[in-house]
Write a protein that holds these residues in place. Structure first.
Motif, short mmCIF file in Angstrom:
data_model
loop_
_atom_site.label_atom_id
_atom_site.label_comp_id
_atom_site.label_asym_id
_atom_site.label_seq_id
_atom_site.Cartn_x
_atom_site.Cartn_y
_atom_site.Cartn_z
N ALA A 8 0.78 -1.29 -0.17
CA ALA A 8 -0.04 0.15 -0.11
C ALA A 8 0.81 1.17 -0.02
CB ALA A 8 -0.83 -0.08 1.32
N GLY A 9 0.45 2.02 -0.77
CA GLY A 9 1.12 3.32 -0.98
C GLY A 9 2.31 3.34 -1.96
N ALA A 10 2.62 2.40 -2.52
CA ALA A 10 3.41 2.17 -3.75
C ALA A 10 3.15 2.67 -4.84
CB ALA A 10 3.87 0.78 -3.85
N THR A 11 3.81 3.15 -5.79
CA THR A 11 3.25 3.77 -7.16
C THR A 11 3.99 2.97 -8.22
OG1 THR A 11 5.20 5.46 -7.26
CG2 THR A 11 3.04 6.31 -6.43
N LEU A 12 3.16 2.82 -9.23
CA LEU A 12 3.88 2.02 -10.47
C LEU A 12 4.44 2.89 -11.29
CD1 LEU A 12 0.79 -0.06 -11.54
CD2 LEU A 12 2.66 -0.72 -9.96
N PRO A 13 5.48 2.63 -12.09
CA PRO A 13 6.29 3.24 -12.89
C PRO A 13 4.99 3.98 -14.14
CG PRO A 13 7.26 1.11 -12.95
CD PRO A 13 6.10 1.22 -12.14
N PRO A 14 5.39 5.39 -14.17
CA PRO A 14 4.30 5.77 -15.26
C PRO A 14 4.22 5.30 -16.50
CG PRO A 14 5.89 7.59 -14.52
CD PRO A 14 6.06 6.31 -13.75
N LEU A 15 3.37 5.50 -17.20
CA LEU A 15 3.36 5.10 -18.51
C LEU A 15 3.08 6.51 -19.40
CD1 LEU A 15 3.34 3.21 -21.11
CD2 LEU A 15 0.84 2.94 -20.78
N GLU A 16 4.04 6.92 -20.04
CA GLU A 16 3.91 8.19 -20.79
C GLU A 16 3.98 7.81 -22.33
OE1 GLU A 16 7.67 10.48 -20.02
OE2 GLU A 16 7.26 10.22 -17.64
N ILE A 17 2.77 8.51 -22.74
CA ILE A 17 2.22 8.40 -24.14
C ILE A 17 2.69 9.50 -24.91
CG2 ILE A 17 0.33 8.01 -25.54
CD1 ILE A 17 0.68 5.66 -23.42
N PRO A 18 3.25 9.31 -26.36
CA PRO A 18 3.66 10.21 -27.04
C PRO A 18 2.39 11.03 -27.34
CG PRO A 18 4.45 8.16 -28.03
CD PRO A 18 3.37 8.02 -26.79
N PRO A 19 2.57 12.34 -27.93
CA PRO A 19 1.26 13.22 -28.09
C PRO A 19 0.47 12.66 -28.86
CG PRO A 19 3.46 14.46 -28.36
CD PRO A 19 3.92 13.18 -28.03
N ILE A 20 -0.88 12.59 -29.01
CA ILE A 20 -1.97 12.11 -29.62
C ILE A 20 -1.91 13.01 -31.06
CG2 ILE A 20 -4.46 11.64 -29.84
CD1 ILE A 20 -2.85 10.07 -27.37
N SER A 21 -1.89 11.97 -32.04
CA SER A 21 -1.73 12.64 -33.37
C SER A 21 -3.08 12.33 -34.15
CB SER A 21 -0.63 12.14 -33.94
OG SER A 21 -0.87 10.75 -34.37
N ARG A 22 -3.14 13.13 -35.20
CA ARG A 22 -4.72 12.83 -36.17
C ARG A 22 -4.50 11.28 -36.53
NH1 ARG A 22 -6.82 17.81 -36.43
NH2 ARG A 22 -5.31 19.66 -36.01
N THR A 23 -3.10 11.02 -36.79
CA THR A 23 -3.00 9.68 -37.41
C THR A 23 -3.39 8.68 -36.25
OG1 THR A 23 -1.27 10.26 -38.89
CG2 THR A 23 -1.53 7.96 -38.43
#
Length: 136
Positions: A8-23
């Motif tokens: 309890a209290g631990a954080t998972l490594p974040p998942l960083e997503i590239p900028p959302i493109s129109r594609t």
């Protein structure tokens, strides 16, 4: 991250997503079957009073699910719930995070309840949620 050491209290490594493109939006529309023009047609978005198109809420939910499946296999996800809080604009850059709320032994399984969030670089929270996963 090892599921054996989560507390309890631990954080998972974040998942960083590239900028959302129109594609990305066009490809997700095709993959999901959600061709709502508000997500892919700038003229429709502007006619609704928006500056531009925005991402499907389910796309952000899918990214958040990837954070979960990076931790455990899909079959170990017992529940997954989210609330959409804000839109993700085209070019927005989501980051998915999770914090362990609790770890409990239930029916012979070690279950972690996770607090989930997707936020943009400017601090806007777009999704809030929870998940319960089997750790071992």
């Amino acid at each position: 991250m090892s599921t054996e050491t989560l507390v309890a209290g631990a954080t998972l490594p974040p998942l960083e997503i590239p900028p959302i493109s129109r594609t990305t939006l066009a490809l997700f529309a095709g993959a999901s079957g959600d061709h709502n023009p508000i997500h892919i047609d700038i003229d429709v978005a502007k006619s609704a009073g928006l500056d531009d198109v925005f991402a499907h809420g389910m796309l952000s939910m899918a990214y958040l699910a990837r954070l979960l499946t990076d931790l455990v296999p899909q079959e170990r996800i017992r529940s997954y719930k989210v609330r959409f809080a804000a839109i993700t604009p085209v070019h927005g850059q989501p980051t998915c995070t999770a914090r362990v709320e609790s770890v409990d032994e239930v029916g012979g399984e070690r279950l972690a309840t996770l607090e989930l969030q997707v936020s943009l670089a400017d601090g806007t929270t777009t999704l809030l949620g929870t998940a319960v996963v089997v750790l071992d």
